[in-house]
Design a protein around this motif. Structure first.
Motif, PDB file in Angstrom:
ATOM      1  N   ILE A 140      24.635 -21.573   4.314  1.00  0.00           N
ATOM      2  CA  ILE A 140      23.268 -21.249   4.711  1.00  0.00           C
ATOM      3  C   ILE A 140      22.880 -21.985   5.981  1.00  0.00           C
ATOM      4  O   ILE A 140      22.359 -21.389   6.934  1.00  0.00           O
ATOM      5  CB  ILE A 140      22.278 -21.601   3.579  1.00  0.00           C
ATOM      6  N   PHE A 141      23.150 -23.279   6.033  1.00  0.00           N
ATOM      7  CA  PHE A 141      22.720 -24.069   7.193  1.00  0.00           C
ATOM      8  C   PHE A 141      23.407 -23.610   8.471  1.00  0.00           C
ATOM      9  O   PHE A 141      22.827 -23.693   9.566  1.00  0.00           O
ATOM     10  CB  PHE A 141      22.992 -25.557   6.951  1.00  0.00           C
ATOM     11  N   ASP A 142      24.625 -23.111   8.343  1.00  0.00           N
ATOM     12  CA  ASP A 142      25.368 -22.669   9.526  1.00  0.00           C
ATOM     13  C   ASP A 142      24.785 -21.401  10.148  1.00  0.00           C
ATOM     14  O   ASP A 142      25.226 -20.982  11.230  1.00  0.00           O
ATOM     15  CB  ASP A 142      26.835 -22.434   9.175  1.00  0.00           C
ATOM     16  N   LEU A 143      23.790 -20.796   9.501  1.00  0.00           N
ATOM     17  CA  LEU A 143      23.085 -19.665  10.105  1.00  0.00           C
ATOM     18  C   LEU A 143      22.104 -20.135  11.166  1.00  0.00           C
ATOM     19  O   LEU A 143      21.564 -19.325  11.927  1.00  0.00           O
ATOM     20  CB  LEU A 143      22.334 -18.871   9.024  1.00  0.00           C
ATOM     21  N   LEU A 144      21.876 -21.444  11.229  1.00  0.00           N
ATOM     22  CA  LEU A 144      21.014 -22.035  12.252  1.00  0.00           C
ATOM     23  C   LEU A 144      21.876 -22.441  13.452  1.00  0.00           C
ATOM     24  O   LEU A 144      23.084 -22.660  13.315  1.00  0.00           O
ATOM     25  CB  LEU A 144      20.293 -23.267  11.698  1.00  0.00           C
ATOM     26  N   PRO A 145      21.286 -22.563  14.620  1.00  0.00           N
ATOM     27  CA  PRO A 145      22.047 -22.976  15.806  1.00  0.00           C
ATOM     28  C   PRO A 145      22.304 -24.488  15.780  1.00  0.00           C
ATOM     29  O   PRO A 145      21.705 -25.258  16.538  1.00  0.00           O
ATOM     30  CB  PRO A 145      21.135 -22.571  16.964  1.00  0.00           C
ATOM     31  N   ALA A 146      23.177 -24.922  14.885  1.00  0.00           N
ATOM     32  CA  ALA A 146      23.405 -26.344  14.677  1.00  0.00           C
ATOM     33  C   ALA A 146      24.694 -26.803  15.351  1.00  0.00           C
ATOM     34  O   ALA A 146      25.674 -26.060  15.431  1.00  0.00           O
ATOM     35  CB  ALA A 146      23.467 -26.653  13.183  1.00  0.00           C
ATOM     36  N   THR A 147      24.692 -28.045  15.794  1.00  0.00           N
ATOM     37  CA  THR A 147      25.881 -28.688  16.336  1.00  0.00           C
ATOM     38  C   THR A 147      26.387 -29.694  15.323  1.00  0.00           C
ATOM     39  O   THR A 147      25.612 -30.493  14.789  1.00  0.00           O
ATOM     40  CB  THR A 147      25.549 -29.429  17.647  1.00  0.00           C
ATOM     41  N   GLU A 148      27.685 -29.637  15.007  1.00  0.00           N
ATOM     42  CA  GLU A 148      28.240 -30.572  14.026  1.00  0.00           C
ATOM     43  C   GLU A 148      28.721 -31.835  14.730  1.00  0.00           C
ATOM     44  O   GLU A 148      29.385 -31.776  15.766  1.00  0.00           O
ATOM     45  CB  GLU A 148      29.386 -29.938  13.240  1.00  0.00           C
ATOM     46  N   VAL A 149      28.377 -32.978  14.134  1.00  0.00           N
ATOM     47  CA  VAL A 149      28.825 -34.266  14.649  1.00  0.00           C
ATOM     48  C   VAL A 149      29.424 -35.070  13.502  1.00  0.00           C
ATOM     49  O   VAL A 149      29.113 -34.833  12.329  1.00  0.00           O
ATOM     50  CB  VAL A 149      27.676 -35.067  15.304  1.00  0.00           C
ATOM     51  N   ALA A 150      30.268 -36.018  13.828  1.00  0.00           N
ATOM     52  CA  ALA A 150      30.839 -36.904  12.820  1.00  0.00           C
ATOM     53  C   ALA A 150      29.782 -37.921  12.403  1.00  0.00           C
ATOM     54  O   ALA A 150      28.917 -38.285  13.201  1.00  0.00           O
ATOM     55  CB  ALA A 150      32.062 -37.615  13.385  1.00  0.00           C
ATOM     56  N   PRO A 151      29.821 -38.386  11.150  1.00  0.00           N
ATOM     57  CA  PRO A 151      28.814 -39.356  10.704  1.00  0.00           C
ATOM     58  C   PRO A 151      28.690 -40.566  11.615  1.00  0.00           C
ATOM     59  O   PRO A 151      27.561 -41.024  11.891  1.00  0.00           O
ATOM     60  CB  PRO A 151      29.316 -39.752   9.312  1.00  0.00           C
ATOM     61  N   GLN A 152      29.792 -41.084  12.105  1.00  0.00           N
ATOM     62  CA  GLN A 152      29.740 -42.282  12.947  1.00  0.00           C
ATOM     63  C   GLN A 152      29.092 -42.018  14.299  1.00  0.00           C
ATOM     64  O   GLN A 152      28.706 -42.959  15.009  1.00  0.00           O
ATOM     65  CB  GLN A 152      31.130 -42.887  13.145  1.00  0.00           C
ATOM     66  N   LEU A 207      14.415 -20.672  16.196  1.00  0.00           N
ATOM     67  CA  LEU A 207      14.703 -22.067  16.525  1.00  0.00           C
ATOM     68  C   LEU A 207      15.454 -22.172  17.843  1.00  0.00           C
ATOM     69  O   LEU A 207      15.174 -23.042  18.675  1.00  0.00           O
ATOM     70  CB  LEU A 207      15.527 -22.681  15.384  1.00  0.00           C
ATOM     71  N   ASP A 208      16.409 -21.278  18.028  1.00  0.00           N
ATOM     72  CA  ASP A 208      17.183 -21.263  19.261  1.00  0.00           C
ATOM     73  C   ASP A 208      16.309 -20.942  20.462  1.00  0.00           C
ATOM     74  O   ASP A 208      16.490 -21.492  21.562  1.00  0.00           O
ATOM     75  CB  ASP A 208      18.315 -20.239  19.128  1.00  0.00           C
ATOM     76  N   LYS A 209      15.324 -20.071  20.253  1.00  0.00           N
ATOM     77  CA  LYS A 209      14.453 -19.648  21.353  1.00  0.00           C
ATOM     78  C   LYS A 209      13.336 -20.645  21.633  1.00  0.00           C
ATOM     79  O   LYS A 209      13.082 -21.006  22.801  1.00  0.00           O
ATOM     80  CB  LYS A 209      13.836 -18.280  21.017  1.00  0.00           C
ATOM     81  N   ASP A 210      12.666 -21.099  20.571  1.00  0.00           N
ATOM     82  CA  ASP A 210      11.454 -21.901  20.748  1.00  0.00           C
ATOM     83  C   ASP A 210      11.645 -23.383  20.493  1.00  0.00           C
ATOM     84  O   ASP A 210      10.772 -24.187  20.844  1.00  0.00           O
ATOM     85  CB  ASP A 210      10.344 -21.378  19.807  1.00  0.00           C
ATOM     86  N   GLY A 211      12.739 -23.759  19.862  1.00  0.00           N
ATOM     87  CA  GLY A 211      12.968 -25.164  19.565  1.00  0.00           C
ATOM     88  C   GLY A 211      12.069 -25.674  18.456  1.00  0.00           C
ATOM     89  O   GLY A 211      11.518 -24.905  17.667  1.00  0.00           O
ATOM     90  N   LEU A 212      11.925 -26.994  18.397  1.00  0.00           N
ATOM     91  CA  LEU A 212      11.102 -27.652  17.392  1.00  0.00           C
ATOM     92  C   LEU A 212      10.103 -28.576  18.073  1.00  0.00           C
ATOM     93  O   LEU A 212      10.341 -29.042  19.193  1.00  0.00           O
ATOM     94  CB  LEU A 212      11.980 -28.491  16.448  1.00  0.00           C
ATOM     95  N   PRO A 213       8.972 -28.857  17.424  1.00  0.00           N
ATOM     96  CA  PRO A 213       8.057 -29.870  17.960  1.00  0.00           C
ATOM     97  C   PRO A 213       8.794 -31.196  18.154  1.00  0.00           C
ATOM     98  O   PRO A 213       9.747 -31.505  17.420  1.00  0.00           O
ATOM     99  CB  PRO A 213       6.977 -29.985  16.878  1.00  0.00           C
TER     100      PRO A 213
END
Length: 299
Positions: A85-97, A56-62
């Protein structure tokens, strides 16, 4: 077992998300993830998710899949396991608002009580007041639904509290011309017609998901349909049997000597059972214990 339910539920959610996108002709790194029960243990599953994360980090998503936004309702053991589990992905955390307009390929947000409800009179949120007098509050989670790809529900819920997602919320979301972003709801708490009202039945690992079609309220087993996929397995820790068994045994072992020496002819509080086992005892000498007496309503 809350953490194990969260681990297995998140693995299954990513597996189902990959399959759903494949069905729509979208190839993503999640297509290589299997169901939790198909891995020998949690570490093997984590390795597969981490590998998908690297791709995902290399190729991204459609473009049609971007951004992947995963919302976690709750912050307890279930949510922590799922986030692990989800934190194994290259995710950025944001606040709900901050969800509206948030960019990036992969986002995560965690919803607390103050994000899910507002006071009916417009006053300030108070956590203890919400627990004690939930009738003073109304749900506001529908505001976030248009921004989510995946919702993971791990909250404790009773009928006196506002629902997280109602059938009306989903119907409103799916009435527009554009296809909603929401692909999947992983209802790990799995309260039937509870916080997630479209959780109309529990499932098992053999047939773990169904689609709820909001406009007709139809339920279709599998992942194909005009609505979100609902993951509602109520025995999720069993999908990671080695990890769940080892951790439970590790927690139970120190209590075994006292359990063996307990005097079950005496009242519970005089039996010699350690506090942890006393608190976990639902029925003692044929009667519900004090903290579980509320179950009489269901008997």
């Amino acid at each position: 077992f809350g953490r194990h339910a969260g681990l297995a539920g998140m693995i299954d959610a990513l597996w189902l998300l990959g399959r759903r996108w494949q069905l729509e002709g979208l190839e993503t790194p999640f297509a290589g993830i299997k169901q939790a029960i198909d891995y020998p243990d949690a570490e093997a599953a984590k390795a597969a998710v981490a590998e998908a994360g690297a791709r995902l980090d290399k190729d991204g998503l459609p473009e049609a899949c971007r951004p992947l936004v995963c919302g976690f309702a709750g912050y307890g053991h279930v949510s922590q396991g799922a986030q692990e589990i989800f934190d194994l992905l290259p995710a950025t955390e944001v606040a709900p608002q901050d969800l509206p307009g948030a960019g990036d390929t992969c986002l995560k947000t965690v919803f607390r009580e103050e994000d899910m409800v507002v006071r009916r009179d417009g006053g300030a949120f108070e956590l203890q007041e919400y627990y004690d007098r939930p009738e003073l509050y109304r749900g506001r989670f529908a505001d976030y639904l248009p921004h989510l790809t995946l919702l993971v529900n791990g909250i404790y819920w009773e009928a006196r509290y506002p629902r997280l997602v109602s059938r009306q919320d989903l119907a409103a979301l799916y009435q527009g011309e554009a296809v909603p972003r929401l692909c999947l709801i992983a209802d790990i708490s799995c309260d039937i017609e509870g916080a997630i009202e479209c959780t109309v039945k529990a499932t098992d690992p053999g047939e773990p998901a169904y689609v709820f079609e909001p406009l007709t309220e139809s339920v279709i087993d599998g992942i194909a349909g005009e609505g979100p996929v609902i993951l509602a397995v109520d025995t999720l820790p069993c999908e990671l049997p080695v990890d769940a068994s080892v951790d439970f045994s590790r927690a139970l072992r120190p209590l075994i000597p006292a359990l063996a020496k307990a005097d079950f002819s005496a009242p519970l509080d005089e039996s010699g059972l350690p506090p942890a086992l006393q608190n976990a005892t639902i029925v003692y000498r044929g009667k519900l214990t004090g903290r579980y007496r509320y179950l009489e309503e269901s008997l």
